[in-house]
Design an enzyme around this catalytic site. Sequence first.
Site, mmCIF file in Angstrom:
data_model
loop_
_atom_site.group_PDB
_atom_site.id
_atom_site.type_symbol
_atom_site.label_atom_id
_atom_site.label_comp_id
_atom_site.label_asym_id
_atom_site.label_seq_id
_atom_site.Cartn_x
_atom_site.Cartn_y
_atom_site.Cartn_z
ATOM 1 N N THR A 43 34.352 46.530 35.105
ATOM 2 C CA THR A 43 35.492 46.109 34.218
ATOM 3 C C THR A 43 36.648 47.125 34.194
ATOM 4 O O THR A 43 36.653 47.907 34.907
ATOM 5 C CB THR A 43 35.178 45.405 33.027
ATOM 6 O OG1 THR A 43 36.159 44.726 32.311
ATOM 7 C CG2 THR A 43 34.516 46.616 31.989
ATOM 8 N N LYS A 47 38.275 48.033 38.450
ATOM 9 C CA LYS A 47 37.802 46.642 39.510
ATOM 10 C C LYS A 47 38.023 46.937 40.782
ATOM 11 O O LYS A 47 37.647 46.339 41.752
ATOM 12 C CB LYS A 47 38.447 45.517 39.040
ATOM 13 C CG LYS A 47 37.785 44.813 37.675
ATOM 14 C CD LYS A 47 38.287 43.741 37.149
ATOM 15 C CE LYS A 47 37.405 43.120 35.840
ATOM 16 N NZ LYS A 47 37.896 41.637 35.673
ATOM 17 N N ASP A 83 35.579 36.257 38.693
ATOM 18 C CA ASP A 83 36.520 35.954 37.746
ATOM 19 C C ASP A 83 37.386 34.689 38.418
ATOM 20 O O ASP A 83 37.373 33.845 37.204
ATOM 21 C CB ASP A 83 37.706 37.198 37.741
ATOM 22 C CG ASP A 83 37.032 38.292 36.869
ATOM 23 O OD1 ASP A 83 36.214 37.984 35.925
ATOM 24 O OD2 ASP A 83 37.579 39.392 37.005
ATOM 25 N N GLY A 108 52.117 35.584 35.710
ATOM 26 C CA GLY A 108 51.715 36.903 35.714
ATOM 27 C C GLY A 108 51.135 37.082 37.323
ATOM 28 O O GLY A 108 51.143 36.147 38.052
ATOM 29 N N ALA A 112 44.199 39.957 37.246
ATOM 30 C CA ALA A 112 43.533 38.531 37.030
ATOM 31 C C ALA A 112 44.339 37.535 37.737
ATOM 32 O O ALA A 112 43.599 36.643 38.098
ATOM 33 C CB ALA A 112 43.665 38.515 35.393
#
Length: 261
Positions: A43, A47, A83, A108, A112
């Site tokens: 995490t 990553k 993810d 964004g 992520a």
Amino acid sequence: MHNGALRACGLNYVYVPFKVSPEGLSAAVSGLKALGVAGFSVTIPHKTAVMPCLDELDISAEAAGAVNTVKNDGGRLIGYNTDGDGMIRSIADEFGFSVRGASIAIIGAGGAARGAVAALCRAGAARIIIANRTRERAAELVSAMSLRFPDTGLTTVAGFKELEECLDDIDVLVNTTSVGMDRDALPVVQLTRLPPTSMVYDMVYAPPVTPLLQEAAKLGLAGANGLGMLAAQGELAFIIWTGVTPPSGLMKSVIDRICEC
Ligand code: NAP
């Protein structure tokens, strides 16, 4: 949630957390390999940095440019990214909606977002529009993903205001930024131009009803936070490590229980 699933499946493994410093990452990965662990999660902030420490990357990690799951395959460490697929699975669970052929707006362009966009392209999304505070980062993400996934129409817009003007035919709007973790922060995008059938997915899950989700609810739009994604990426990692599918909903119920405390 992993230990709950391991117990439920009668598997003789244990999942434990280790805090690893950036300087210690490479040694920690070598140590895990030497110990013969079945696999591990990775995490923030490791990553991307973990990638050169591994023997092989699955397409999910290669496309996302990040690893959140590592499997030890007989001494070879293989990196995966669950993810993005976790988010897609959560969207399907929460809204009963398949992203194949869909039009998606992404707020964004960080790690992520990268995982989400790669997974959405692999899952056959028709069109993805990305807006980010730092425009160059969104442009870089679009050009990298366009080369790899020519079948998905990827575009970026100058800023959040410009994104608001493109929302008329969006099926799902996804917030991949950390905006909303501060419960008083205003959403960076107004949702008024989204069609009434569209859905709002916020990767942020603390607070559970983020300012963006409050806005969606006021407009009568379906909304969900990122807890389902957290559980789903864990389920996919569990399957990679053990080959066993955990009981449906178990990981989410463990997370929900923890959140209530
Ligand atoms: P990251 O790589 O640091 O990216 C952060 C993103 O947020 C960037 O696009 C950044 O824009 C944007 N941002 C930050 N503050 C902002 C502000 N005040 N206004 C506008 N944009 C802002 O982080 P990440 O790994 O992508 O994680 C982002 C969020 O997703 C975190 O809240 C994380 O907890 C959540 N997440 C949830 C799950 C889940 O399972 N639910 C999984 C992964 C991540 P700039 O490029 O302009 O800096």
